[in-house]
Design an enzyme around this catalytic site. Sequence first.
Site, short mmCIF file in Angstrom:
data_model
loop_
_atom_site.label_atom_id
_atom_site.label_comp_id
_atom_site.label_asym_id
_atom_site.label_seq_id
_atom_site.Cartn_x
_atom_site.Cartn_y
_atom_site.Cartn_z
N ARG A 158 0.83 -1.21 0.00
CA ARG A 158 0.00 0.00 0.00
C ARG A 158 0.86 1.26 0.00
NH1 ARG A 158 -2.09 -3.37 3.77
NH2 ARG A 158 -4.09 -4.30 3.26
N ILE A 159 1.79 1.36 0.97
CA ILE A 159 2.56 2.59 1.12
C ILE A 159 3.68 2.67 0.07
CG2 ILE A 159 4.06 3.91 2.68
CD1 ILE A 159 2.32 2.71 5.01
N ASP A 179 10.29 -7.03 -3.81
CA ASP A 179 9.13 -7.49 -3.04
C ASP A 179 8.78 -8.90 -3.50
OD1 ASP A 179 6.64 -8.01 -1.92
OD2 ASP A 179 6.05 -5.90 -1.95
N ARG A 240 9.00 -0.27 10.19
CA ARG A 240 9.06 -0.65 11.60
C ARG A 240 10.52 -0.67 12.01
NH1 ARG A 240 4.80 0.82 12.36
NH2 ARG A 240 2.97 -0.21 13.24
N ASP A 264 12.32 7.02 10.89
CA ASP A 264 11.11 7.43 11.62
C ASP A 264 10.75 6.43 12.72
OD1 ASP A 264 8.80 9.17 11.95
OD2 ASP A 264 7.59 7.57 11.07
N GLU A 269 10.87 2.22 21.43
CA GLU A 269 10.25 3.53 21.18
C GLU A 269 9.71 4.14 22.47
OE1 GLU A 269 7.59 3.48 17.84
OE2 GLU A 269 9.25 3.21 16.48
N HIS A 288 8.58 8.75 14.94
CA HIS A 288 7.49 7.84 14.52
C HIS A 288 6.19 8.63 14.31
CE1 HIS A 288 5.74 3.49 14.72
NE2 HIS A 288 5.14 4.24 13.78
N GLY A 290 5.14 9.25 10.99
CA GLY A 290 4.73 9.08 9.60
C GLY A 290 3.22 9.06 9.43
N1 LIG Z 1 5.83 5.31 10.30
C1 LIG Z 1 4.53 5.19 10.53
O1 LIG Z 1 3.92 6.01 11.24
C2 LIG Z 1 3.78 4.05 9.92
C3 LIG Z 1 2.38 4.16 9.75
C4 LIG Z 1 1.70 3.15 9.10
C5 LIG Z 1 2.38 2.00 8.66
N2 LIG Z 1 3.72 1.89 8.89
C6 LIG Z 1 4.44 0.69 8.47
O2 LIG Z 1 4.69 0.75 7.07
C7 LIG Z 1 4.95 -0.59 6.60
C8 LIG Z 1 4.25 -0.82 5.28
O3 LIG Z 1 2.85 -0.73 5.45
P1 LIG Z 1 1.87 -1.10 4.22
O4 LIG Z 1 0.50 -0.71 4.65
O5 LIG Z 1 2.41 -0.58 2.94
O6 LIG Z 1 1.98 -2.70 4.21
P2 LIG Z 1 1.53 -3.68 3.03
O7 LIG Z 1 1.28 -5.00 3.69
O8 LIG Z 1 0.47 -3.08 2.19
O9 LIG Z 1 2.86 -3.79 2.14
C9 LIG Z 1 4.01 -4.43 2.59
C10 LIG Z 1 4.71 -5.01 1.38
O10 LIG Z 1 5.96 -5.57 1.84
C11 LIG Z 1 6.16 -6.77 1.10
N3 LIG Z 1 7.11 -7.65 1.80
C12 LIG Z 1 6.88 -8.55 2.78
N4 LIG Z 1 8.02 -9.15 3.13
C13 LIG Z 1 9.00 -8.62 2.34
C14 LIG Z 1 10.39 -8.85 2.23
N5 LIG Z 1 11.02 -9.77 3.00
N6 LIG Z 1 11.10 -8.13 1.33
C15 LIG Z 1 10.47 -7.21 0.54
N7 LIG Z 1 9.13 -6.97 0.60
C16 LIG Z 1 8.42 -7.66 1.49
C17 LIG Z 1 4.75 -7.37 0.96
O11 LIG Z 1 4.70 -8.30 -0.10
C18 LIG Z 1 3.93 -6.12 0.71
O12 LIG Z 1 3.78 -5.88 -0.68
C19 LIG Z 1 4.53 -1.52 7.74
O13 LIG Z 1 5.68 -1.96 8.46
C20 LIG Z 1 3.71 -0.62 8.64
O14 LIG Z 1 3.72 -1.07 9.99
C21 LIG Z 1 4.43 2.89 9.50
#
Ligand SMILES: NC(=O)c1ccc[n+]([C@@H]2O[C@H](COP(=O)([O-])OP(=O)(O)OC[C@H]3O[C@@H](n4cnc5c(N)ncnc54)[C@H](O)[C@@H]3O)[C@@H](O)[C@H]2O)c1
Length: 332
Positions: A158-159, A179, A240, A264, A269, A288, A290
């Site tokens: 997603r992100i 990925d 994370r 971030d 934490e 943190h 984001g």
């Molecule tokens: N900083 C913040 O405030 C904040 C806020 C929201 C989410 N996040 C974090 O952002 C991250 C991404 O969130 P998202 O919603 O995009 O998740 P998501 O599940 O939509 O996407 C994660 C992607 O990572 C891929 N992936 C899994 N294992 C992998 C690996 N070993 N190597 C490469 N790719 C791999 C998956 O196939 C997936 O496409 C998460 O860790 C989430 O906790 C941080």
Amino acid sequence: MKVVVTDYIEPNLDWEMDQFGQMGVDFACYQMKHACAAELVQAAADADVLIVNMAKMTQEVMEGLTRTKLIIRHGVGYDNIDVAAATRMGIVVSYMPDYCMHEVAEQAVMLILACQRKLLVQSHLAAESSRQGKWVFDPVYPVHSLKGKTLGIIGCGRIGSIVHTMVQGFHLNRILVCDPYLSDKRRQALPDDPIPLDTLLAESDIVTIHTPLGPETYHLLDQPQFARMKPTAILVNTSRGGVVNLEALDRALREGQLMGAGIDVYEEEPPNAAMPLLHNPKAICTPHLGWLSEESSWNIREKIVEDVRRFLQNEGPRYPINKEIQIQFGRA
Ligand SMILES: NC(=O)c1ccc[n+]([C@@H]2O[C@H](COP(=O)([O-])OP(=O)(O)OC[C@H]3O[C@@H](n4cnc5c(N)ncnc54)[C@H](O)[C@@H]3O)[C@@H](O)[C@H]2O)c1
């Protein structure tokens, strides 16, 4: 029917109390982020639904939850929740993966630009130049343009995929993706196939991480990976904390293996004040945040209340994690 909040980041939960009151639902909220299992179990003893931000929902906690049917994680990652233990106890765990995606992508792009253009050094030099009465530029050299560079995205869900779209206007040379579990739909939307991590690290000028944290991604970036990167490279992590070994990153920056880092998220934490990376001039550390915006903060509150409303109407939550559990939701 009762909803209990173990811990929260909002200034107060008056709005939630009002919403649940209108639904005829009892409500209690605590700030038990660092509470032990026994304290959490006691607070949640009569909760049908638990809303959890950062409190650690371990196996011990799950085994003490005799009434709870649904745990809603206030956020995207759910590494603080032992989902396998919840499943064994017949508790559904849900989360909010569709909130703050653009905010995190904006934070990642902000850190990419801030590191690449050495924002903190520039800010310091503005004050220093005024103090000396002449421009002082030497400490900022070298600064490299983004144009023509290669960006590597690790995790293009997603992100990561929003970052991919956001940087289209930067006139980059290439955007590489690693990925191994990319969905077919997202893969088809990309111009190129994903590549192995080692190739991405060796060829990228900027690397941004967007994977979940799990056993496979814990310290995915560590000393051997930094050694493969270009000495002019920037690393950004908004995913994370555990995905990057920050001690090794600090050493890599000080030894010139990397040029800069934007971080971030942290394994602990907030990070301990003595953590070397916080004092490393090549690192830009954000607390943190984001996820943060006025819009996203209200968005998640509304989505959580919506999940409770669905629970009352015998519907499952919008985004269950342990989908294998079939339970009867709603009022007993
Ligand atoms: N900083 C913040 O405030 C904040 C806020 C929201 C989410 N996040 C974090 O952002 C991250 C991404 O969130 P998202 O919603 O995009 O998740 P998501 O599940 O939509 O996407 C994660 C992607 O990572 C891929 N992936 C899994 N294992 C992998 C690996 N070993 N190597 C490469 N790719 C791999 C998956 O196939 C997936 O496409 C998460 O860790 C989430 O906790 C941080």
